[in-house]
Design a protein around this motif. Structure first.
Motif, PDB file in Angstrom:
ATOM      1  N   GLN A  55       0.743  -1.176   0.133  1.00  9.72           N
ATOM      2  CA  GLN A  55      -0.053  -0.122  -0.087  1.00  9.72           C
ATOM      3  C   GLN A  55       0.782   1.296   0.109  1.00  9.72           C
ATOM      4  O   GLN A  55       0.583   2.296  -0.762  1.00  9.72           O
ATOM      5  N   ALA A  56       1.893   1.232   0.505  1.00  5.63           N
ATOM      6  CA  ALA A  56       2.810   2.250   0.607  1.00  5.63           C
ATOM      7  C   ALA A  56       3.570   2.631  -0.442  1.00  5.63           C
ATOM      8  O   ALA A  56       3.495   3.732  -0.990  1.00  5.63           O
ATOM      9  N   GLY A  60       2.875   5.890  -3.182  1.00  5.09           N
ATOM     10  CA  GLY A  60       4.272   6.781  -3.632  1.00  5.09           C
ATOM     11  C   GLY A  60       4.071   6.604  -5.447  1.00  5.09           C
ATOM     12  O   GLY A  60       4.198   7.870  -6.013  1.00  5.09           O
ATOM     13  N   LEU A  61       3.532   5.657  -5.951  1.00 10.26           N
ATOM     14  CA  LEU A  61       3.385   5.519  -7.439  1.00 10.26           C
ATOM     15  C   LEU A  61       2.218   6.496  -7.765  1.00 10.26           C
ATOM     16  O   LEU A  61       2.099   7.427  -8.762  1.00 10.26           O
ATOM     17  N   ASN A  62       0.985   6.250  -7.043  1.00  9.48           N
ATOM     18  CA  ASN A  62       0.082   7.274  -7.474  1.00  9.48           C
ATOM     19  C   ASN A  62       0.283   8.735  -7.175  1.00  9.48           C
ATOM     20  O   ASN A  62      -0.278   9.537  -8.241  1.00  9.48           O
ATOM     21  N   LEU A  63       1.236   9.113  -6.412  1.00  2.11           N
ATOM     22  CA  LEU A  63       1.774  10.389  -6.115  1.00  2.11           C
ATOM     23  C   LEU A  63       2.374  11.071  -7.386  1.00  2.11           C
ATOM     24  O   LEU A  63       1.995  12.147  -7.983  1.00  2.11           O
ATOM     25  N   ALA A  64       3.419  10.104  -7.860  1.00  2.00           N
ATOM     26  CA  ALA A  64       4.369  10.641  -9.110  1.00  2.00           C
ATOM     27  C   ALA A  64       3.228  10.611 -10.278  1.00  2.00           C
ATOM     28  O   ALA A  64       3.222  11.492 -11.236  1.00  2.00           O
ATOM     29  N   ALA A 317       7.147   4.172   0.040  1.00  2.00           N
ATOM     30  CA  ALA A 317       6.491   5.129  -0.553  1.00  2.00           C
ATOM     31  C   ALA A 317       7.331   5.628  -1.630  1.00  2.00           C
ATOM     32  O   ALA A 317       7.198   6.233  -2.923  1.00  2.00           O
ATOM     33  N   ALA A 318       8.628   6.098  -1.158  1.00  2.00           N
ATOM     34  CA  ALA A 318       9.405   6.730  -1.855  1.00  2.00           C
ATOM     35  C   ALA A 318       9.937   5.985  -3.141  1.00  2.00           C
ATOM     36  O   ALA A 318      10.104   6.467  -4.348  1.00  2.00           O
ATOM     37  N   LEU A 319      10.066   4.666  -3.156  1.00  2.00           N
ATOM     38  CA  LEU A 319      10.569   3.538  -4.099  1.00  2.00           C
ATOM     39  C   LEU A 319       9.292   3.552  -5.266  1.00  2.00           C
ATOM     40  O   LEU A 319       9.612   3.531  -6.114  1.00  2.00           O
ATOM     41  N   ASP A 322       9.728   6.864  -7.336  1.00  2.00           N
ATOM     42  CA  ASP A 322      10.747   6.674  -8.267  1.00  2.00           C
ATOM     43  C   ASP A 322      10.360   5.889  -9.322  1.00  2.00           C
ATOM     44  O   ASP A 322      10.641   6.330 -10.570  1.00  2.00           O
ATOM     45  N   ALA A 323       9.506   4.796  -9.073  1.00  2.00           N
ATOM     46  CA  ALA A 323       8.943   3.702 -10.139  1.00  2.00           C
ATOM     47  C   ALA A 323       8.311   4.556 -11.017  1.00  2.00           C
ATOM     48  O   ALA A 323       8.292   4.652 -12.348  1.00  2.00           O
ATOM     49  N   GLY A 324       7.258   5.488 -10.360  1.00  2.00           N
ATOM     50  CA  GLY A 324       6.268   6.231 -11.395  1.00  2.00           C
ATOM     51  C   GLY A 324       7.319   7.398 -12.422  1.00  2.00           C
ATOM     52  O   GLY A 324       6.896   7.480 -13.353  1.00  2.00           O
TER      53      GLY A 324
END
Length: 391
Positions: A55-56, A60-64, A317-319, A322-324
């Motif tokens: 979920q975390a 992070g992906l959704n934010l990107a 979340a940070a990773l 990054d993926a996004g």
């Protein structure tokens, strides 16, 4: 982040043939070409025993993706994240990948979070030529099998051997350590792999490992082994494990009078370590991770995440973020939503600024070349003491 892969391989083989007809119909054709959206599949652990990881990372992906779409999208199209819950199980990771590819027509997959689940979906994705970006899975087996790189599988985090190498280098060069004790979780491939690499690299640098000891996940009392470790009087103690056991080990080590630096890896990267060990016990401990919240280059991500979700991000979340960013950059350079062109663009990523630093993709391993950060726990806070690039 590193789990057994036996079930993963069995399930991915079962799903391989089932997809081919439906996927070709679902992902191609004029409708896909004329769409104003590019579909991204998010295969994550949203329930189950590692749901906090999945979920975390998805947050992070959704934010990107939100940021990218707010800035106009990519190549005139919006990116649309379609998520599927793999329930923290390898078999369900195959089912989720199958659904996302055949039913939803995604052009690329992000996730899952843990190694076994990424390996489970790998064959399905490869058979259908859909690239995968694994944000968190640190085992070398994710992207390379039998010495050969998997053409459609990539990751955006560094791998376990890099952390072992980084911490051995830090111990030798920064702390001037000549001797070490290694204390690993014998039930964790992640921990054992890191211990093995640390030993090899520390001894290569001229150091000597005086003792190797082991515990098991969920152990509570470490004092008997720690008493033995104390007699070695090593310059450093290396404990590559997860936060729950780490907190107890550090606490009990200090109670027994072990004052030497205790070193770890990204499994330490959780605020609960301090809750378990205590602030004073954590002084003179160091661990490798992906970023520091004191680094100016990551403050934009940290502020944006807290604004969106109301709390600070963790490393997962940070990773995911990054993926996004990595994915959006690749789609832009591909100039197309064609999966093969996206795959090639991911492989050619060079000097890309993402949330936690700068990424260049190694085409021979599909691992990112990126720095690791060494943080020191000090008086209840964390101080960045080194940034180390892989050689």
């Amino acid at each position: 982040m590193y789990f057994s892969k036996k079930t993963a391989k069995l399930m991915s083989l079962l799903a391989g043939t089932m997809l081919m007809g439906g996927v070709l119909a679902g992902c191609g054709g004029d409708n896909a070409a004329s769409s104003d959206e590019i579909k991204i599949g998010a295969n994550f652990e949203m329930t189950g025993n590692v749901a906090n990881y999945g979920q975390a990372t998805l947050d992070g992906l959704n934010l990107a993706i939100d940021e990218i779409n707010a800035a106009g999208g990519v190549n005139g199209k919006k990116l649309k994240v379609i998520s599927a819950d793999n329930k923290s199980e390898a078999a369900e990771a195959v089912n989720a990948a199958t659904k996302l590819i055949s039913d939803d027509g995604v052009k690329v997959l992000v996730g899952p979070a843990v190694t076994a689940n990424v390996i489970a979906e790998s064959q399905v994705a490869t058979d259908n030529k859909v690239p995968v970006i694994a944000p968190d899975a640190t085992s070398p087996d994710v992207t390379v099998e039998n010495g050969q790189v998997k053409p459609f599988i990539f990751r955006s985090c560094f791998i376990d051997p890099q952390q072992g190498t980084v911490m051995a280098k830090f111990a030798s060069e920064n702390l001037k350590a000549k001797t070490a004790v290694i204390y690993v979780d014998n039930s964790s491939d992640y921990s054992k792999s890191l211990g093995k690499v640390f030993k090899e690299e520390f001894e290569k640098a001229g150091g000597k490992v005086l003792m190797e000891e082991a515990f098991l996940a969920k152990d509570q009392d470490f004092k008997a082994t720690l008493t033995s470790i104390k007699t070695a009087n090593a310059d450093v103690v290396f404990v590559p494990a997860y936060y729950e056991e780490v907190g107890k080990i550090v606490k009990q080590a200090r109670e027994l009078g072990i004052t030497s630096p205790i070193l770890g890896t990204d499994g330490w990267d959780d605020s609960k370590v301090a809750d378990i060990a205590g602030v004073d016990a954590l002084n003179n401990t160091y661990f490798s991770t992906h970023y520091s919240d004191k680094d100016e280059s990551v403050k934009g991500f940290l502020e944006a995440f807290e604004k969106k979700y109301g709390h600070a991000p963790n490393v997962f979340a940070a990773l995911g973020y990054d993926a996004g960013k990595l994915l959006a950059d690749a789609i832009k350079r591909a100039g197309s939503d064609d999966s093969e062109k996206i795959r090639q663009a991911i492989e050619e990523t060079k000097d890309l600024q993402v949330g936690t630093g700068i990424i260049t993709m190694d085409p021979k391993t599909h691992n990112p070349i990126k720095q690791a950060v060494i943080l020191q726990n000090k008086d209840g806070g964390r101080v960045m003491v080194a940034k180390i690039m892989p050689e």
